[in-house]
Design a protein around this motif. Structure first.
Motif, PDB file in Angstrom:
ATOM      1  N   LEU A   1     -12.299  -3.288 -63.687  1.00 34.22           N
ATOM      2  CA  LEU A   1     -13.645  -3.421 -64.242  1.00 34.22           C
ATOM      3  C   LEU A   1     -14.242  -2.093 -64.685  1.00 34.22           C
ATOM      4  O   LEU A   1     -14.957  -2.046 -65.664  1.00 34.22           O
ATOM      5  N   LEU A  10     -11.372 -13.835 -72.687  1.00 33.96           N
ATOM      6  CA  LEU A  10     -10.346 -14.088 -71.679  1.00 33.96           C
ATOM      7  C   LEU A  10      -9.442 -15.257 -72.027  1.00 33.96           C
ATOM      8  O   LEU A  10      -8.291 -15.314 -71.597  1.00 33.96           O
ATOM      9  N   GLU A  22     -17.356 -15.943 -71.821  1.00 31.93           N
ATOM     10  CA  GLU A  22     -16.275 -15.620 -70.890  1.00 31.93           C
ATOM     11  C   GLU A  22     -15.522 -14.403 -71.417  1.00 31.93           C
ATOM     12  O   GLU A  22     -14.585 -14.488 -72.197  1.00 31.93           O
ATOM     13  N   SER A  52     -14.258 -10.186 -70.270  1.00 33.04           N
ATOM     14  CA  SER A  52     -14.255  -9.009 -69.417  1.00 33.04           C
ATOM     15  C   SER A  52     -14.780  -7.900 -70.303  1.00 33.04           C
ATOM     16  O   SER A  52     -14.093  -7.475 -71.247  1.00 33.04           O
ATOM     17  N   GLU A  76     -21.408  -3.795 -66.824  1.00 33.68           N
ATOM     18  CA  GLU A  76     -20.063  -4.361 -66.909  1.00 33.68           C
ATOM     19  C   GLU A  76     -20.074  -5.746 -66.277  1.00 33.68           C
ATOM     20  O   GLU A  76     -20.776  -5.981 -65.295  1.00 33.68           O
ATOM     21  N   THR A  78     -17.502  -9.554 -65.698  1.00 33.58           N
ATOM     22  CA  THR A  78     -16.402 -10.475 -65.958  1.00 33.58           C
ATOM     23  C   THR A  78     -16.913 -11.873 -65.655  1.00 33.58           C
ATOM     24  O   THR A  78     -17.469 -12.124 -64.581  1.00 33.58           O
ATOM     25  N   ASN A 120     -15.335 -15.717 -65.754  1.00 34.51           N
ATOM     26  CA  ASN A 120     -14.144 -16.536 -65.962  1.00 34.51           C
ATOM     27  C   ASN A 120     -14.250 -17.804 -65.119  1.00 34.51           C
ATOM     28  O   ASN A 120     -15.322 -18.119 -64.599  1.00 34.51           O
TER      29      ASN A 120
END
Length: 403
Positions: free
Chosen positions: A8, A66, A113, A115, A156, A158, A160
């Motif tokens: 990350l 992703l 979705e 990163s 930052e 993520t 998913n």
């Protein structure tokens, strides 16, 4: 289990920012994904502007999609747009920005979705370029970077199938303050990254008062606007902080473990896995329970410590990497002399040595919850500014006052 911090932040942040290029995936058609498909894989994110600044805010959502591995950006409704091919020299990227809320206002966008990162800048848009290797992101340590005189920051995240991880970060710089948060599936809320009242100025004033070159981390625009304080790794690399700034502490650590054993328990979920370190000549060897040496480290310098790289490299494996990140955290927090069993979990003992990472010390000291990502492995012992939920109802970013 949340994605590893090395993915990350240090790869996505340190590698991409320091190198200036985020490697692109396979070439993709210029056409955007259908909005219906994008909306099905998004969550609402409320962006609130409590900064107290009149400047217009420009927002960017960039990263890796992703589901496909393609790199690109999303607009405010979460629709994905792949980056076109780059060139040498780098060419301007498509304008990925959308207008953020004015001071005292909020807006809701759709977080896809990814990163990736959510960038925000005040007054000026950011200058992104596309090279043959992918997206060129701002290099905050480079005075020649076209974004050097722009006041900006990023978070930052993520998102998913396992949920959302979103964090504030100071791995590269301390700049425009903000908080992140979410509403969990059960309706409870979480927040992190909020400074104490007066905390923004206190960090900057603390660096100025520290002296010894730490004041040089503060970068100011010609009009007097403070743009950022560089992380010490970037400061050493840029020549504005002495490369020997950590030598005295490193020397004392090295002397201690010539005669004592440093025990590292790198996995909180597996306390039975331990490694035992001793200095032998010009290396610190780590052995497993059988006495077999599993990895060794040369004596680090400040650059290696602050960057958690080079002589303290941390590959994504199950032995050297976990030992290195534990060592790196111990050097930053200067706990290796006071506790021969690492990681040290007691934050009250962090940054107590006169020779320490004063940048990280001041940032953690001024956070309401004490948590920050002041270096790449600040998640060792769960001291990082991150929130997570497996099925969040929504997310939040709040642009905070510069007080």
């Amino acid at each position: 289990m949340r994605p590893p911090r090395r993915l990350l932040a240090s790869l996505a942040a340190a590698a991409a920012v320091a190198a200036g290029v985020l490697t692109a995936g396979p070439a993709a058609p210029a056409a955007a994904e259908p909005a219906v498909a994008a909306a099905a894989n998004t969550i609402p994110l409320t962006l609130t502007n409590d900064s107290g600044r009149a400047d217009p805010v420009h927002v960017y959502v960039i990263g890796t999609q992703l589901s496909t591995g393609r790199q690109g950006y999303a607009d405010a409704d979460g629709t994905f747009h792949p980056w076109p091919r780059g060139a040498t020299p780098p060419v301007p990227a498509p304008d990925a920005s959308f207008r953020g809320p004015a001071d005292g206002r909020s807006m809701t966008l759709r977080l896809p979705e990814f990163s990736g990162r959510v960038y925000f800048s005040y007054g000026r848009k950011l200058d992104f370029r596309l090279a043959d290797g992918g997206l060129v992101q701002p290099a905050v340590q480079n005075p020649a970077d076209p974004n050097h005189d722009t006041l900006f920051n990023w978070t930052e995240y993520t998102l998913n199938d396992a949920g959302l991880w979103i964090n504030s970060t100071q791995v590269d710089m301390f700049s425009a303050p903000y908080t992140v948060g979410l509403t969990a599936a059960d309706g409870t809320t979480e927040e992190t990254g909020r400074l104490r009242p007066g905390g923004y100025r206190a960090v900057l004033d603390g660096l100025r008062a520290q002296g010894g070159g730490w004041e040089n981390l503060i970068r100011t625009r010609a009009d007097g606007t403070v743009l950022r304080a560089l992380s010490p790794g970037h400061a050493v690399g840029s020549g504005i902080l002495r490369p020997d700034v950590m030598d005295d502490y490193i020397d004392r650590v090295w002397a201690k473990y010539r005669h004592e054993t440093l025990t590292v328990t790198p996995f909180a979920h597996d306390p039975g896995t331990k490694y035992y370190g001793r200095v032998d000549g010009d290396r610190m060897d780590f052995a497993d329970a059988s006495g077999s040496v599993v990895t060794s480290f040369a004596k680090p310098d400040a650059d290696s410590v602050f960057g958690c790289h080079k002589l303290l490299d941390a590959p994504n494996d199950q032995v050297r990497g976990p030992i290195a990140r534990t060592l790196c955290a111990g050097y930053h927090r200067t706990t290796l002399l006071t506790n021969s069993h690492q990681p040290d979990q007691d934050a009250s003992g962090f940054y107590r040595d006169p020779v320490t990472n004063h940048y990280a010390r001041l940032i953690h000291q001024q956070m309401r919850d004490g948590k920050a990502y002041a270096f790449a492995f600040d998640d060792v012992g769960a001291h990082e500014s991150l929130v997570h939920d497996a099925a969040p109802r929504n997310a939040r970013i709040t642009l905070s006052p510069f007080d």
